[in-house]
Enzyme design. Structure first.
Site, mmCIF file in Angstrom:
data_model
loop_
_atom_site.group_PDB
_atom_site.id
_atom_site.type_symbol
_atom_site.label_atom_id
_atom_site.label_comp_id
_atom_site.label_asym_id
_atom_site.label_seq_id
_atom_site.Cartn_x
_atom_site.Cartn_y
_atom_site.Cartn_z
ATOM 1 N N THR A 321 0.847 -1.189 0.000
ATOM 2 C CA THR A 321 0.000 0.000 0.000
ATOM 3 C C THR A 321 0.883 1.240 0.000
ATOM 4 O OG1 THR A 321 -1.757 1.197 1.193
ATOM 5 C CG2 THR A 321 -0.194 -0.037 2.531
ATOM 6 N N HIS A 373 2.406 -11.527 14.324
ATOM 7 C CA HIS A 373 3.445 -12.082 15.185
ATOM 8 C C HIS A 373 3.150 -13.536 15.556
ATOM 9 C CE1 HIS A 373 7.040 -11.779 17.352
ATOM 10 N NE2 HIS A 373 6.859 -10.639 17.971
#
Length: 402
Positions: A321, A373
């Site tokens: 993006t 994560h």
């Protein structure tokens, strides 16, 4: 000759759609392939065009109504314009709504009147206002309820309209959220709530890429039939190479499994008036710079016209993006589920940097990598971002894959 106008065939991932806008009224002349209605789904706005020269005879599904795949939404008459629909039919109701002044959708409504109207399922657009500037008051809603006795069968819910509320000179306008905007909100919230999202940052000297682009852009454009050499193609190629080296970044979580993708399908976020969409470059690792630039340009043009297909925005293993085109200096992009990472590009800005003990002014860009994560450790995420930085600061390595 009467023809049924049907909603498009939706893919399996889309359950239904909503009639967004009828561009033609019953009886109005229409040419073949002229746009007559927009159908909004969770992912894209689909256009339905006229099958022939003629006119709409009857609108079966009005604006705001839900439609299923291949459901009949109108009847079309080929040839001469159809007559006015019979009163009391859905077509007549839609026609009457279309004929009403546009200002009725933006009628001034006092807060107390709006609350009373909602409690009694009254469309304020149908209430005559006696207040200042035609403002609808609580008494107007009460009088409307008295003069309109309950019907034997409940009326169809009116299409959502914008409502203007006013308290004195302070005005607020309420506009119903579009289906696409709702879906975007749901997806972003889901990503925030269901992933262990973390963002790591780095910065890249864009000087080498800018110098390469300035040197070859004219020759590149001539060689590749007008394709312009931009920055995004370098980022896509760098990301594809980095994904090859770090397959966990290209993976996704599916329940208790980790799915490793043997290809790099890179999504490129495109901003439109209706919301953010992410068309996908399939097998980006096999694309040339010219092919990437042409495909992204085509995506951008069709996205702004609402002509992207759902299949072109489905899937993807990684997303890029670019907030820098709007002036963003730094941001933390949100994951595009079920992907495990997203790269954020930002504004190129000249900054003083220490180079071999000397201060130089260099065109720098901050890079941001948000990652899940649960799947990626900090070491992999940081090394992945550093790889992109190294490839961009020595773009010859992208072609040599070193």
């Amino acid at each position: 000759m009467s023809i049924e106008i049907k909603a498009p065939t939706f893919p399996e991932s889309v359950a239904d759609g909503t009639v967004a806008t009828w561009h033609k009224k019953p009886g109005e002349a229409v040419k073949r392939d002229e746009l007559i209605v927009d159908i909004e789904t969770d992912k894209v706005v689909l256009e339905v065009v006229a099958p022939a020269d003629g006119s709409i005879a009857e609108i079966i599904k009005g604006e705001g109504e839900t439609v299923l795949s291949n459901e009949v939404i109108a009847r079309f008459v080929e040839g001469a314009a159809a007559g006015v629909p019979v009163a009391g039919t859905p077509a007549a109701q839609v026609s009457a709504t279309a004929a009403a002044p546009a200002a009725s959708a933006d009628k001034l409504v006092n807060p107390a009147a709006r609350k009373m109207a909602e409690e009694n399922n009254v469309n304020t657009a149908s209430v005559s206002g006696s207040g200042k500037d035609g403002r609808v008051t609580k008494e107007d809603v009460a009088n409307h309820l008295k003069s309109a006795p309950a019907a034997s069968a409940p009326a169809a819910a009116p299409a959502p309209v914008a409502v203007i509320e006013a308290v004195g000179d302070r005005v607020e306008k309420r506009v119903p959220m579009t289906r696409l905007r709702k879906r975007i909100a749901e997806r972003l919230l889901e990503a925030s709530n269901t992933t262990a999202m973390l963002t790591t940052f780095n910065e890249v000297n864009m000087g080498p890429v800018m110098a390469l682009r300035a040197k070859y852009k004219d020759q590149f454009e001539k060689t590749h039939n007008g394709s312009r050499l931009g920055f995004m193609s370098f980022f896509v190629k760098a990301a594809a190479e980095a994904l090859r080296r770090f397959p966990s970044v290209n993976a996704s979580i599916d329940n208790n499994d980790v799915v490793y993708h043997g290809y790099q399908d890179i999504g490129v976020a495109v901003s439109t008036d209706k919301g953010l969409v992410v068309p996908v470059l399939r097998n980006a690792e096999n694309m040339s710079l010219a092919t990437i630039e042409n495909t992204i340009r085509d995506f951008g043009l069709r996205a702004r016209d609402g002509k992207l297909g759902i299949e072109e925005m489905s899937g993807g293993t990684f997303t890029i993006t670019n907030g820098g085109v709007f002036g963003s200096l730094l941001s933390t992009p949100i994951l595009n589920l079920p992907q495990s990472a997203i790269l954020g590009m930002h504004k190129i800005q000249e900054r003083p940097m220490a180079v071999n003990g000397k201060v130089e002014i260099l065109p720098m860009m901050y890079l941001a990598l948000s990652y899940d994560h649960r799947l990626l450790d900090g070491k992999e995420a940081v090394q992945f971002l550093v790889t992109i930085k190294d490839l961009l600061e020595d773009p010859a390595r992208i072609l040599l894959e070193i």
